[in-house]
Design a protein around this motif. Sequence first.
Motif, short mmCIF file in Angstrom:
data_model
loop_
_atom_site.label_atom_id
_atom_site.label_comp_id
_atom_site.label_asym_id
_atom_site.label_seq_id
_atom_site.Cartn_x
_atom_site.Cartn_y
_atom_site.Cartn_z
N ALA A 10 0.83 -1.21 0.00
CA ALA A 10 0.00 0.00 0.00
C ALA A 10 0.87 1.26 0.00
CB ALA A 10 -0.92 -0.01 1.22
N LEU A 11 1.93 1.25 0.83
CA LEU A 11 2.79 2.43 0.90
C LEU A 11 3.63 2.59 -0.36
CD1 LEU A 11 3.84 2.24 4.66
CD2 LEU A 11 2.41 3.99 3.58
N SER A 12 4.04 1.46 -0.96
CA SER A 12 4.78 1.53 -2.23
C SER A 12 3.89 2.14 -3.32
CB SER A 12 5.23 0.15 -2.68
OG SER A 12 6.18 -0.37 -1.81
N LYS A 13 2.63 1.67 -3.34
CA LYS A 13 1.69 2.18 -4.35
C LYS A 13 1.48 3.68 -4.14
CE LYS A 13 -2.99 1.54 -6.04
NZ LYS A 13 -4.31 1.01 -5.70
N ARG A 14 1.36 4.08 -2.86
CA ARG A 14 1.18 5.51 -2.58
C ARG A 14 2.41 6.30 -3.06
NH1 ARG A 14 2.83 8.70 1.68
NH2 ARG A 14 1.63 10.63 1.87
N VAL A 100 0.83 -0.20 11.73
CA VAL A 100 1.60 -0.80 10.63
C VAL A 100 3.02 -1.04 11.13
CG1 VAL A 100 0.28 0.33 8.80
CG2 VAL A 100 2.37 1.41 9.65
N PRO A 101 3.68 -2.09 10.64
CA PRO A 101 5.06 -2.31 11.07
C PRO A 101 5.92 -1.09 10.69
CG PRO A 101 4.28 -4.14 9.71
CD PRO A 101 3.27 -3.06 9.62
N ARG A 102 6.83 -0.73 11.60
CA ARG A 102 7.69 0.46 11.35
C ARG A 102 8.50 0.29 10.06
NH1 ARG A 102 4.64 2.12 14.58
NH2 ARG A 102 5.04 2.64 16.74
N TRP A 103 9.00 -0.96 9.85
CA TRP A 103 9.87 -1.16 8.69
C TRP A 103 9.13 -0.94 7.37
CZ3 TRP A 103 8.29 -5.13 5.51
CH2 TRP A 103 7.47 -6.12 6.07
N SER A 104 7.77 -1.11 7.42
CA SER A 104 7.02 -0.95 6.16
C SER A 104 7.03 0.52 5.70
CB SER A 104 5.58 -1.45 6.33
OG SER A 104 4.87 -0.59 7.20
N ILE A 105 7.23 1.45 6.65
CA ILE A 105 7.31 2.88 6.27
C ILE A 105 8.51 3.09 5.36
CG2 ILE A 105 7.62 5.22 7.15
CD1 ILE A 105 6.30 4.29 9.78
N LEU A 106 9.63 2.46 5.75
CA LEU A 106 10.86 2.60 4.97
C LEU A 106 10.79 1.77 3.68
CD1 LEU A 106 13.75 3.66 4.83
CD2 LEU A 106 14.46 1.73 6.22
N VAL A 107 10.39 0.52 3.82
CA VAL A 107 10.39 -0.37 2.65
C VAL A 107 9.36 0.10 1.62
CG1 VAL A 107 10.06 -2.75 1.88
CG2 VAL A 107 11.21 -2.31 4.03
N GLY A 108 8.24 0.60 2.10
CA GLY A 108 7.21 1.11 1.18
C GLY A 108 7.75 2.26 0.35
N ARG A 109 8.47 3.17 1.01
CA ARG A 109 9.03 4.32 0.29
C ARG A 109 10.08 3.87 -0.71
NH1 ARG A 109 6.76 8.58 -0.90
NH2 ARG A 109 6.12 9.07 1.22
N LEU A 110 10.94 2.93 -0.28
CA LEU A 110 11.99 2.46 -1.19
C LEU A 110 11.41 1.60 -2.32
CD1 LEU A 110 14.87 1.65 1.34
CD2 LEU A 110 14.49 3.72 -0.02
N GLY A 111 10.27 0.96 -2.05
CA GLY A 111 9.59 0.20 -3.11
C GLY A 111 9.16 1.11 -4.24
N GLY A 112 8.70 2.30 -3.87
CA GLY A 112 8.33 3.29 -4.90
C GLY A 112 9.53 3.71 -5.72
N ALA A 113 10.67 3.92 -5.04
CA ALA A 113 11.91 4.31 -5.75
C ALA A 113 12.33 3.19 -6.69
CB ALA A 113 13.01 4.60 -4.74
N ALA A 114 12.19 1.93 -6.24
CA ALA A 114 12.58 0.78 -7.07
C ALA A 114 11.72 0.72 -8.34
CB ALA A 114 12.43 -0.51 -6.26
N ALA A 115 10.41 0.94 -8.15
CA ALA A 115 9.51 0.89 -9.32
C ALA A 115 9.86 1.99 -10.32
CB ALA A 115 8.05 1.06 -8.85
N LEU A 116 10.17 3.19 -9.80
CA LEU A 116 10.54 4.29 -10.70
C LEU A 116 11.85 3.97 -11.41
CD1 LEU A 116 10.00 7.20 -11.72
CD2 LEU A 116 11.32 8.04 -9.77
#
Lengths: 258, 269
Positions: A10-14, A100-116
């Motif tokens: 969800a956070l990666s998508k955001r 939400v797990p704390r790590w998901s805040i970081l991984v979600g943001r980096l997931g967006g960077a990976a997709a870009l």
Amino acid sequence: MRGGWGPVLALSKRSVVNTIRQPQFVIPSLFFPLFFAALNVASFNKSIGLPGFPKVDSFLDFMLAATVVQGVLFGATGGGNDMAVDIQDGFFDRLVASPVPRWSILVGRLGGAAALGAAQATLFTGIMVLFGASIKGGIPSFLAIVVVSVVLAVAIGGFAVALALRSGSAEAVQASFPIFFISLFLSSAFFPRQLMHGWFKTAATYNPISWMVEGLRNLVIRGFDLGQVGRALAVSGGLGVVSITLASLALRSRVRSA
Amino acid sequence: MSAATETVRAAPDEGGSLAAVTAKLAGRSLMLIPRVPSTFIPSLVFPIFLVVAFSGAFSALVKLPGFPVPKMIDWVLPMAIVQGAAFAGITTGLGVARDLEGGFFDRLRLAPVRPTALVTGPLLAAAGRSLPPYLIVLVVGLLSGARMPGGIPGALVLLVASVGIAIVAGGWAVGLALRIKSMQAAPLMQVGVFLLIFLSTAQVPLSVMTGWLHTVARFNPMTYVLALGRQGFIGGLTWHESWPGLLALGAGCVLFTLFAVRGLRSFTD
């Protein structure tokens, strides 16, 4: 949604949607690398005949790897910028207060960077192939370029997110951009190391960006080679380990003070 | 009422011609150099970085047939100085945008001064702001090994090119600031100047270029401005190399000053 990968997705998508909705960040990260590629090809194409220049069909082949890396460097800092905005407008505090797990805040943001990063690598390679670039290593080399780009995007995104978490300021994240820009220009990204001289050649030789770009470039101009893939992945992965460690420490510190 | 507004209001009583108010407003803009160095430092740092990066990375290009200088720094240094001057012009436009956002520009418009001075003041400041980068980057370049066989006359034509480009870039930036009335005009100011410079002989001479860039650069007035400024680094000065650049600068200064002055019409009240 309490744990696991649901919040990460969800956070990666955001993060991806955030990026798409900010053309002021997306357009420069697409336009400038392609502009520099077109400019340098037209400016330096005759240099491929100089003694010592790697064997290439055109300067376009030589520029492909540098263009992809440049685009990823331009784009990946956007994740850090968005994280700083989240902190400034209070969204980060609401995330921390949510289950939400704390790590998901970081991984979600980096997931967006990976997709870009993956999108940029695919787009830049596609456009340059359309304009006549040839990838000697074919599909395997192309896939390796995309994978390295994803890892590099996570690495650079990690540095930007760490800075955002430490400073809480979008301006501070934007001000970090010249560091990556200078690192790229003080490397062999735009011209072969064999044709450099003096201290600049020494700086380019010890610059990890040179090792990574040269690894990717060899996949384009020579052919697929696992050794070259490993070389590029070692640099981008090494940067990633450092940046994610820094970002994790910064996240822990920020959550404690939230 | 702020001291700055009082200073500008006082100008007509001091014989307050357009020139006097222009000088007062330019002085106010130049005061920002020591007071807010962050508005000035990019026009110094970026050209020095360009000299280092381009002359280091592309040093082998001088071996190509038709390259007119023995060392890449001789080719890059004048371009970097002109680039620094263009940055100085953009910074002046950003100052106008900041004044518009902060409301100071509205107070200036209410003052009994000729509106044209609200443009000519910043443009004079742009010319003034181009001098420190010119001097500092030139000295850094010469200490780093650049050669200037054209001597003092060569340095003077480079000064003319720098000041002229600062006014052209300033006119562009001030014109955009007056129309957009916000700091959001900044990317457009920078991209316009960036394209003008890099779509010319900024990196290599025409004889080395290939394809579309050769055509674009041949018609880009910046190519002739750079040819004017580079003469001292290539050899002696000639009228043949000078007049196209002087013409391009003259026309650019007039056109972009008019662009900026006409931007004042966007105020409807």
